[in-house]
Design a protein around this motif. Structure first.
Motif, PDB file in Angstrom:
ATOM      1  N   UNK A   1      85.662  46.168  54.428  1.00 43.91           N
ATOM      2  CA  UNK A   1      85.449  47.601  54.336  1.00 43.91           C
ATOM      3  C   UNK A   1      86.369  48.182  53.271  1.00 43.91           C
ATOM      4  N   UNK A   2      85.791  48.960  52.387  1.00 44.27           N
ATOM      5  CA  UNK A   2      86.567  49.583  51.328  1.00 44.27           C
ATOM      6  C   UNK A   2      87.275  50.828  51.832  1.00 44.27           C
ATOM      7  N   UNK A   3      88.438  51.051  51.275  1.00 44.30           N
ATOM      8  CA  UNK A   3      89.205  52.253  51.564  1.00 44.30           C
ATOM      9  C   UNK A   3      89.526  52.911  50.225  1.00 44.30           C
ATOM     10  N   UNK A   4      89.517  54.223  50.187  1.00 47.73           N
ATOM     11  CA  UNK A   4      89.885  54.947  48.978  1.00 47.73           C
ATOM     12  C   UNK A   4      91.138  55.752  49.271  1.00 47.73           C
ATOM     13  N   UNK A   5      92.129  55.579  48.413  1.00 44.44           N
ATOM     14  CA  UNK A   5      93.416  56.254  48.578  1.00 44.44           C
ATOM     15  C   UNK A   5      94.050  56.436  47.214  1.00 44.44           C
ATOM     16  N   UNK A   6      95.146  57.196  47.179  1.00 49.27           N
ATOM     17  CA  UNK A   6      95.888  57.355  45.931  1.00 49.27           C
ATOM     18  C   UNK A   6      96.718  56.100  45.675  1.00 49.27           C
TER      19      UNK A   6
ATOM     20  N   UNK B   1     103.041  53.831  42.717  1.00 49.78           N
ATOM     21  CA  UNK B   1     103.615  53.466  41.414  1.00 49.78           C
ATOM     22  C   UNK B   1     103.703  51.957  41.196  1.00 49.78           C
ATOM     23  N   UNK B   2     103.975  51.204  42.241  1.00 50.97           N
ATOM     24  CA  UNK B   2     104.110  49.744  42.113  1.00 50.97           C
ATOM     25  C   UNK B   2     102.787  49.058  41.776  1.00 50.97           C
ATOM     26  N   UNK B   3     101.665  49.763  41.906  1.00 51.05           N
ATOM     27  CA  UNK B   3     100.353  49.168  41.653  1.00 51.05           C
ATOM     28  C   UNK B   3      99.889  49.310  40.203  1.00 51.05           C
ATOM     29  N   UNK B   4     100.695  49.916  39.357  1.00 46.84           N
ATOM     30  CA  UNK B   4     100.297  50.112  37.960  1.00 46.84           C
ATOM     31  C   UNK B   4      99.869  48.812  37.286  1.00 46.84           C
ATOM     32  N   UNK B   5     100.600  47.700  37.445  1.00 43.04           N
ATOM     33  CA  UNK B   5     100.126  46.462  36.798  1.00 43.04           C
ATOM     34  C   UNK B   5      98.744  46.018  37.288  1.00 43.04           C
ATOM     35  N   UNK B   6      98.458  46.186  38.570  1.00 44.68           N
ATOM     36  CA  UNK B   6      97.143  45.820  39.104  1.00 44.68           C
ATOM     37  C   UNK B   6      96.053  46.723  38.531  1.00 44.68           C
ATOM     38  N   UNK B   7      96.344  48.012  38.407  1.00 38.87           N
ATOM     39  CA  UNK B   7      95.368  48.966  37.875  1.00 38.87           C
ATOM     40  C   UNK B   7      95.061  48.645  36.421  1.00 38.87           C
ATOM     41  N   UNK B   8      96.089  48.336  35.657  1.00 36.90           N
ATOM     42  CA  UNK B   8      95.888  47.975  34.251  1.00 36.90           C
ATOM     43  C   UNK B   8      95.087  46.676  34.143  1.00 36.90           C
ATOM     44  N   UNK B   9      95.332  45.727  35.029  1.00 39.45           N
ATOM     45  CA  UNK B   9      94.567  44.483  35.005  1.00 39.45           C
ATOM     46  C   UNK B   9      93.100  44.735  35.375  1.00 39.45           C
ATOM     47  N   UNK B  10      92.845  45.638  36.310  1.00 37.89           N
ATOM     48  CA  UNK B  10      91.461  46.016  36.634  1.00 37.89           C
ATOM     49  C   UNK B  10      90.792  46.579  35.387  1.00 37.89           C
ATOM     50  N   UNK B  11      91.506  47.445  34.666  1.00 38.66           N
ATOM     51  CA  UNK B  11      90.959  48.010  33.429  1.00 38.66           C
ATOM     52  C   UNK B  11      90.607  46.889  32.455  1.00 38.66           C
TER      53      UNK B  11
ATOM     54  N   UNK C   1      92.294  54.807  44.094  1.00 32.15           N
ATOM     55  CA  UNK C   1      91.946  53.394  44.095  1.00 32.15           C
ATOM     56  C   UNK C   1      91.024  53.082  45.263  1.00 32.15           C
ATOM     57  N   UNK C   2      90.109  52.154  45.018  1.00 36.71           N
ATOM     58  CA  UNK C   2      89.308  51.555  46.087  1.00 36.71           C
ATOM     59  C   UNK C   2      89.983  50.225  46.389  1.00 36.71           C
ATOM     60  N   UNK C   3      90.244  49.990  47.671  1.00 34.69           N
ATOM     61  CA  UNK C   3      90.960  48.777  48.048  1.00 34.69           C
ATOM     62  C   UNK C   3      90.102  47.907  48.966  1.00 34.69           C
ATOM     63  N   UNK C   4      90.395  46.623  48.947  1.00 33.83           N
ATOM     64  CA  UNK C   4      89.707  45.682  49.817  1.00 33.83           C
ATOM     65  C   UNK C   4      90.391  45.639  51.185  1.00 33.83           C
ATOM     66  N   UNK C   5      89.979  44.695  52.010  1.00 33.80           N
ATOM     67  CA  UNK C   5      90.509  44.590  53.374  1.00 33.80           C
ATOM     68  C   UNK C   5      92.015  44.344  53.398  1.00 33.80           C
ATOM     69  N   UNK C   6      92.545  43.726  52.339  1.00 31.47           N
ATOM     70  CA  UNK C   6      93.989  43.454  52.251  1.00 31.47           C
ATOM     71  C   UNK C   6      94.749  44.601  51.593  1.00 31.47           C
ATOM     72  N   UNK C   7      94.066  45.734  51.378  1.00 29.72           N
ATOM     73  CA  UNK C   7      94.636  46.929  50.748  1.00 29.72           C
ATOM     74  C   UNK C   7      95.037  46.681  49.293  1.00 29.72           C
ATOM     75  N   UNK C   8      94.343  45.761  48.636  1.00 37.86           N
ATOM     76  CA  UNK C   8      94.581  45.501  47.222  1.00 37.86           C
ATOM     77  C   UNK C   8      93.557  46.281  46.396  1.00 37.86           C
ATOM     78  N   UNK C   9      93.997  46.984  45.355  1.00 37.91           N
ATOM     79  CA  UNK C   9      93.058  47.715  44.512  1.00 37.91           C
ATOM     80  C   UNK C   9      92.045  46.795  43.845  1.00 37.91           C
TER      81      UNK C   9
END
Length: 147
Positions: free
Chosen positions: A1-6, A9-19, A53-61
């Motif tokens: 199940x997807x979750x959407x949240x803000x 700051x520590x997730x910036x590298x993951x967000x850039x990798x998604x990009x 961010x949309x996150x997976x079951x493990x709360x990873x973006x």
């Protein structure tokens, strides 16, 4: 199940990798030089800016979007999560916040154009250059209002 949240700051590298993953899968029209220049801008911006961010079951973006004053400035889904409804959920969340949502999309990115049209957006204009003055035409789209 997807979750959407803000984002955190520590997730910036993951967000850039998604990009990176998303652009590599969908933006084959970019020149190598422009791709590098855009990445520098993206790294600087998304290292400092919270996004939805949309996150997976493990709360990873696995996808993200950046909204600014009713305009969808960015929406990217990790290549490994494409086709799972992540983009649709992000758009639904954005529309709940801004029913008159607008977005600009690269005209050459026909996958994105088709996605937004499928989601009920209509072309409201066109620019020959992108927001940084590069020769990548943009389509301006607006959410069609129910009559």
């Amino acid at each position: 199940m997807l979750k959407i949240r803000m984002s955190q700051p520590s997730e910036a590298p993951e967000i850039i990798q998604i990009w990176r993953n998303s652009v590599d899968a969908t933006h084959d029209f970019l020149t190598a030089n422009d791709r590098q220049e855009i990445e520098k801008e993206v790294v600087g911006f998304f290292s400092q800016t919270p996004v939805w961010v949309a996150t997976n079951e493990e709360d990873q973006p696995i996808g993200f979007m950046f909204l600014h004053e009713g305009h969808l400035e960015a929406l990217f889904v990790d290549a490994s999560a494409r086709g799972l409804g992540v983009g649709k959920q992000l758009i639904s969340h954005a529309l709940a916040l801004h029913p008159d949502l607008s977005v600009d999309v690269n005209e050459q990115n026909q996958q994105a154009v088709g996605f937004y049209q499928h989601m009920g957006f209509e072309v409201s204009g066109r620019s020959d250059l992108d927001g940084q003055g590069r020769a990548y035409p943009l389509l301006h789209l607006k959410k069609a209002q129910a009559v």
